[in-house]
Design a protein around this motif. Structure first.
Motif, PDB file in Angstrom:
ATOM      1  N   GLN A 303     -28.127 -43.611 -12.699  1.00 44.45           N
ATOM      2  CA  GLN A 303     -27.422 -42.845 -10.785  1.00 44.45           C
ATOM      3  C   GLN A 303     -27.806 -41.511 -10.479  1.00 44.45           C
ATOM      4  O   GLN A 303     -28.207 -41.365  -9.549  1.00 44.45           O
ATOM      5  CB  GLN A 303     -26.156 -43.720 -10.938  1.00 44.45           C
ATOM      6  N   TRP A 304     -27.278 -40.675 -11.856  1.00 42.83           N
ATOM      7  CA  TRP A 304     -27.567 -39.294 -11.092  1.00 42.83           C
ATOM      8  C   TRP A 304     -28.949 -38.865 -10.512  1.00 42.83           C
ATOM      9  O   TRP A 304     -29.803 -38.418 -11.062  1.00 42.83           O
ATOM     10  CB  TRP A 304     -26.833 -38.353 -12.197  1.00 42.83           C
ATOM     11  N   ALA A 305     -29.259 -39.927 -12.296  1.00 40.13           N
ATOM     12  CA  ALA A 305     -31.165 -39.676 -12.360  1.00 40.13           C
ATOM     13  C   ALA A 305     -31.910 -39.535 -10.972  1.00 40.13           C
ATOM     14  O   ALA A 305     -32.748 -39.024 -10.453  1.00 40.13           O
ATOM     15  CB  ALA A 305     -31.591 -40.605 -13.508  1.00 40.13           C
ATOM     16  N   ALA A 306     -31.282 -40.571 -10.463  1.00 43.07           N
ATOM     17  CA  ALA A 306     -32.422 -41.152  -9.303  1.00 43.07           C
ATOM     18  C   ALA A 306     -31.877 -40.472  -7.957  1.00 43.07           C
ATOM     19  O   ALA A 306     -32.487 -40.005  -6.922  1.00 43.07           O
ATOM     20  CB  ALA A 306     -31.373 -42.598  -8.189  1.00 43.07           C
ATOM     21  N   ASN A 307     -30.960 -39.471  -7.897  1.00 38.85           N
ATOM     22  CA  ASN A 307     -30.888 -38.252  -7.088  1.00 38.85           C
ATOM     23  C   ASN A 307     -30.899 -36.975  -7.477  1.00 38.85           C
ATOM     24  O   ASN A 307     -30.704 -36.389  -6.786  1.00 38.85           O
ATOM     25  CB  ASN A 307     -29.326 -38.997  -6.709  1.00 38.85           C
ATOM     26  N   ALA A 308     -31.435 -36.752  -8.741  1.00 41.56           N
ATOM     27  CA  ALA A 308     -31.090 -35.041  -8.958  1.00 41.56           C
ATOM     28  C   ALA A 308     -32.798 -34.801  -8.744  1.00 41.56           C
ATOM     29  O   ALA A 308     -33.088 -35.055  -8.417  1.00 41.56           O
ATOM     30  CB  ALA A 308     -31.336 -35.128 -10.488  1.00 41.56           C
ATOM     31  N   GLU A 336     -19.440 -34.242 -16.070  1.00 41.81           N
ATOM     32  CA  GLU A 336     -18.642 -34.679 -17.192  1.00 41.81           C
ATOM     33  C   GLU A 336     -18.929 -34.737 -18.641  1.00 41.81           C
ATOM     34  O   GLU A 336     -19.513 -34.352 -20.396  1.00 41.81           O
ATOM     35  CB  GLU A 336     -17.441 -35.072 -16.836  1.00 41.81           C
ATOM     36  N   ASP A 337     -20.105 -36.344 -18.243  1.00 44.04           N
ATOM     37  CA  ASP A 337     -20.742 -37.190 -19.218  1.00 44.04           C
ATOM     38  C   ASP A 337     -21.936 -36.039 -19.713  1.00 44.04           C
ATOM     39  O   ASP A 337     -22.587 -35.664 -18.940  1.00 44.04           O
ATOM     40  CB  ASP A 337     -20.354 -38.685 -19.350  1.00 44.04           C
ATOM     41  N   GLU A 338     -22.108 -36.186 -21.318  1.00 45.77           N
ATOM     42  CA  GLU A 338     -23.664 -35.430 -21.225  1.00 45.77           C
ATOM     43  C   GLU A 338     -25.040 -36.357 -20.336  1.00 45.77           C
ATOM     44  O   GLU A 338     -25.625 -35.285 -20.265  1.00 45.77           O
ATOM     45  CB  GLU A 338     -23.849 -36.086 -22.256  1.00 45.77           C
ATOM     46  N   TRP A 339     -25.256 -37.201 -20.263  1.00 49.22           N
ATOM     47  CA  TRP A 339     -26.124 -38.047 -19.962  1.00 49.22           C
ATOM     48  C   TRP A 339     -26.641 -37.437 -18.205  1.00 49.22           C
ATOM     49  O   TRP A 339     -27.427 -37.089 -18.617  1.00 49.22           O
ATOM     50  CB  TRP A 339     -26.781 -39.585 -20.112  1.00 49.22           C
ATOM     51  N   SER A 340     -25.135 -37.547 -18.094  1.00 46.73           N
ATOM     52  CA  SER A 340     -25.503 -37.267 -16.691  1.00 46.73           C
ATOM     53  C   SER A 340     -25.706 -35.860 -16.131  1.00 46.73           C
ATOM     54  O   SER A 340     -26.642 -35.284 -15.758  1.00 46.73           O
ATOM     55  CB  SER A 340     -24.229 -37.445 -15.745  1.00 46.73           C
ATOM     56  N   LYS A 341     -25.455 -34.978 -17.259  1.00 49.23           N
ATOM     57  CA  LYS A 341     -25.460 -33.644 -17.193  1.00 49.23           C
ATOM     58  C   LYS A 341     -26.751 -33.672 -17.524  1.00 49.23           C
ATOM     59  O   LYS A 341     -27.317 -31.784 -17.066  1.00 49.23           O
ATOM     60  CB  LYS A 341     -24.492 -33.038 -18.303  1.00 49.23           C
ATOM     61  N   VAL A 342     -27.448 -33.996 -18.744  1.00 45.49           N
ATOM     62  CA  VAL A 342     -29.072 -33.440 -18.690  1.00 45.49           C
ATOM     63  C   VAL A 342     -29.759 -33.857 -17.711  1.00 45.49           C
ATOM     64  O   VAL A 342     -31.061 -33.614 -17.463  1.00 45.49           O
ATOM     65  CB  VAL A 342     -29.500 -34.613 -20.854  1.00 45.49           C
ATOM     66  N   PHE A 343     -29.848 -35.222 -17.083  1.00 48.73           N
ATOM     67  CA  PHE A 343     -30.320 -35.536 -16.070  1.00 48.73           C
ATOM     68  C   PHE A 343     -30.412 -34.650 -15.116  1.00 48.73           C
ATOM     69  O   PHE A 343     -31.327 -33.858 -14.426  1.00 48.73           O
ATOM     70  CB  PHE A 343     -29.739 -36.742 -15.251  1.00 48.73           C
ATOM     71  N   LEU A 344     -29.517 -33.905 -14.077  1.00 48.26           N
ATOM     72  CA  LEU A 344     -28.690 -33.108 -13.229  1.00 48.26           C
ATOM     73  C   LEU A 344     -29.367 -32.121 -13.601  1.00 48.26           C
ATOM     74  O   LEU A 344     -29.744 -30.809 -12.918  1.00 48.26           O
ATOM     75  CB  LEU A 344     -27.300 -33.039 -12.969  1.00 48.26           C
ATOM     76  N   GLU A 345     -29.664 -31.221 -15.041  1.00 51.12           N
ATOM     77  CA  GLU A 345     -30.055 -30.139 -15.999  1.00 51.12           C
ATOM     78  C   GLU A 345     -31.251 -29.756 -15.781  1.00 51.12           C
ATOM     79  O   GLU A 345     -31.823 -29.165 -14.990  1.00 51.12           O
ATOM     80  CB  GLU A 345     -29.306 -29.647 -17.024  1.00 51.12           C
ATOM     81  N   LEU A 346     -32.150 -30.749 -15.871  1.00 55.83           N
ATOM     82  CA  LEU A 346     -33.453 -31.025 -16.494  1.00 55.83           C
ATOM     83  C   LEU A 346     -34.455 -32.019 -15.432  1.00 55.83           C
ATOM     84  O   LEU A 346     -35.364 -31.856 -15.418  1.00 55.83           O
ATOM     85  CB  LEU A 346     -33.492 -31.394 -17.976  1.00 55.83           C
ATOM     86  N   GLY A 347     -33.516 -32.224 -14.551  1.00 57.37           N
ATOM     87  CA  GLY A 347     -34.529 -33.427 -13.607  1.00 57.37           C
ATOM     88  C   GLY A 347     -34.667 -34.770 -14.226  1.00 57.37           C
ATOM     89  O   GLY A 347     -34.646 -35.276 -15.845  1.00 57.37           O
ATOM     90  N   PRO A 348     -34.995 -36.082 -13.547  1.00 56.83           N
ATOM     91  CA  PRO A 348     -35.374 -37.427 -14.469  1.00 56.83           C
ATOM     92  C   PRO A 348     -36.345 -37.128 -15.263  1.00 56.83           C
ATOM     93  O   PRO A 348     -36.083 -38.300 -15.810  1.00 56.83           O
ATOM     94  CB  PRO A 348     -35.406 -38.004 -12.969  1.00 56.83           C
ATOM     95  N   VAL A 349     -37.618 -37.123 -14.669  1.00 53.49           N
ATOM     96  CA  VAL A 349     -38.119 -36.551 -15.728  1.00 53.49           C
ATOM     97  C   VAL A 349     -38.285 -36.021 -17.014  1.00 53.49           C
ATOM     98  O   VAL A 349     -38.513 -36.855 -18.381  1.00 53.49           O
ATOM     99  CB  VAL A 349     -39.817 -36.283 -15.536  1.00 53.49           C
ATOM    100  N   LEU A 350     -37.941 -34.674 -17.566  1.00 52.10           N
ATOM    101  CA  LEU A 350     -37.611 -33.559 -18.728  1.00 52.10           C
ATOM    102  C   LEU A 350     -36.374 -34.132 -19.208  1.00 52.10           C
ATOM    103  O   LEU A 350     -36.341 -34.641 -20.143  1.00 52.10           O
ATOM    104  CB  LEU A 350     -37.829 -32.220 -18.488  1.00 52.10           C
ATOM    105  N   GLY A 351     -35.121 -34.634 -18.046  1.00 53.73           N
ATOM    106  CA  GLY A 351     -33.761 -34.863 -18.834  1.00 53.73           C
ATOM    107  C   GLY A 351     -34.368 -36.264 -19.440  1.00 53.73           C
ATOM    108  O   GLY A 351     -33.562 -36.541 -20.546  1.00 53.73           O
ATOM    109  N   ALA A 352     -35.162 -37.405 -19.287  1.00 55.45           N
ATOM    110  CA  ALA A 352     -35.304 -38.980 -19.843  1.00 55.45           C
ATOM    111  C   ALA A 352     -35.983 -38.778 -21.310  1.00 55.45           C
ATOM    112  O   ALA A 352     -35.774 -38.762 -22.337  1.00 55.45           O
ATOM    113  CB  ALA A 352     -36.033 -39.580 -19.179  1.00 55.45           C
TER     114      ALA A 352
END
Length: 456
Positions: A303-308, A336-352
């Motif tokens: 859900q965070w990735a969709a809005n990042a 706070e959780d790791e996967w949400s943080k990664v998506f918000l830091e790196l964006g949906p593509v690079l985070g994935a």
């Protein structure tokens, strides 16, 4: 050079366990620099591996380098210009990962078992310290946080903190005791290297520490290791032999220990924490809260990735250090959780891509461990995998302790797959290496002739 790398790897492991004690009690004024106390050791390992030709350049390491470069480019594209935050983010996601394969190339199976013995020996004073912290008030000096902060530990239940032992916070015991339990079960099932009374004492230390920790994560993570052991018993050939009898004996002693006052106190606090967690759910069921937390950890990030933002907000921004450097306070600027943080830091593509790498690495390690179990009837790799899989795939890496155990767990697993080399063969290899080194040097002047005595 191999001995140098092994020494540095041992240093890395020792600092992983005791860096919290340095930050809390020994050098509290240097708590912030000591946050990265293992980084110079990791750099020294990389330099020694590079000069000795032991720096691995496999597909995993090449992927790590590629993701790191892409993360730098994405951060600049996102407008992240703070180089300290950028560097710290790179350290979290990529800086320590290649150590996994250096450990695999350098450590022998006996080295892995020796490190396991070290963890079991440390478990005894670790538990004694946790009992002391558990029974002490939150304001006691033994319960200080990093930098000497009074009341710096996390509340557990019934007026007790969640005791961290030598670590900075409870996240340390949550990763330490499952790995210690893996080596304990391996040795108790017939592969003993420690003296039996010491092995029993370390097992009882793990048993006492779990309820005293007041941590559901520590209890469940260790339970996963125990489940993996039970499931691996038939294939590993653990039947009604000495190993099985040893476990029965230890279980009987464990029943006796369950009547100790400290065990009862820990169990009471743990169950209070369990019931408190249950009260937060609509059904009043603690297991529902755990399942909901696990499922939320997989659904909320997307859900965070969709809005990042496409390029994210910049690597390192979501860490506590990033928050302090950017906002002047410790906290979670993104999630706070790791996967949400990664998506918000790196964006949906690079985070994935980064999370996909972590999941793929976890699957790869699991398949290697299963192969060792089914073809070699060796259960140590699968026990280490049970302890390390969650830290590698899911847990936050911003806390240095969690990152350290993810790396150490992966490295020990791969190194445990190395063929067993007997002590005599190791000595012969060392002699051969010394002979090759001497051959490269200029011949010295011949000494006076002396009688030669044979060694028996």
């Amino acid at each position: 050079m191999e001995k140098t790398i092994k020494f540095l790897l041992w240093t890395y492991l020792v600092l992983l366990i005791f860096e919290g004690a340095l930050r809390k009690w020994v050098l509290p004024s240097l708590a912030d620099p000591l946050l990265i106390v293992r980084d110079p050791v990791a750099i020294a390992i990389y330099c020694a591996a590079l000069f000795s030709g032991r720096l691995p350049m496999n597909g995993f390491v090449i992927t790590i380098i590629g993701l790191a470069l892409a993360s730098i480019a994405a951060s600049f594209a996102a407008g992240q210009t703070n180089l300290l935050v950028l560097g710290y983010g790179l350290r979290i996601n990529y800086g320590h990962l290649p150590l996994i394969w250096i450990m695999a190339q350098t450590l022998t199976r006996k080295d892995v078992e020796r490190m396991g013995c070290f963890l079991l020996l440390v478990a005894i004073p670790m538990t004694l310290l946790m009992v002391w912290q558990f029974r002490s008030p939150m304001s006691a000096w033994i319960n200080k946080g990093v930098g000497g902060d009074e009341g710096g530990q996390i509340f557990g239940a019934l007026g007790r903190i969640r005791p961290p032992g030598f670590f900075s916070f409870i996240t340390g015991p949550q990763a330490f005791f499952p790995l210690a339990a893996a080596f304990f079960l391996y040795q108790a099932s017939g592969n003993r290297r420690l003296w039996w009374p010491i092995l029993v004492a370390s097992g009882l230390a793990v048993l006492i520490a779990l309820p005293v920790s007041i941590s559901r994560t520590a209890m469940i993570a260790t339970g996963i290791v125990v489940a993996a052991f039970v499931a691996s018993m038939p294939r590993a050939g653990i039947g009604f032999g000495p190993g099985f009898k040893a476990l029965i004996t230890l279980a009987a002693v464990g029943v006796v220990v369950s009547f100790l006052p400290i065990f009862s106190e820990g169990r009471e606090a743990f169950m209070s924490r369990w019931e408190t967690a249950a009260s937060t759910t609509a059904t009043g069921d603690a297991w529902s809260s755990i399942v909901g937390r696990i499922l939320g950890g997989f659904t909320q990030p997307f859900q965070w990735a969709a809005n990042a933002p496409f390029f994210g907000n910049g690597i390192g921004v979501g860490s506590n250090v990033g928050a302090r450097l950017l906002a002047g306070r410790v906290g979670f600027l993104l999630a706070e959780d790791e996967w949400s943080k990664v998506f918000l830091e790196l964006g949906p593509v690079l985070g994935a891509a980064f999370l996909g790498f972590r999941v793929f690495l976890t699957i790869h390690l699991g398949l290697r461990a299963l192969r060792a179990l089914f073809f070699d009837r060796d259960n140590l790799p699968i026990l280490i995998f049970a302890a390390a899989a969650v830290p590698i795939a899911l847990n936050q890496w911003a806390p240095p302790t969690v990152l350290g155990f993810a790396v150490v767990g992966g490295g020990l697993l791969l190194a445990s797959l190395n063929p067993v080399i007997e002590e005599e063969e190791e000595e012969q290899e060392e002699v051969a290496e010394g002979t090759e080194s001497a051959a490269d040097e200029e011949p010295a002047e011949a000494p006076p002739t002396q009688p030669i005595r044979e060694r028996y």
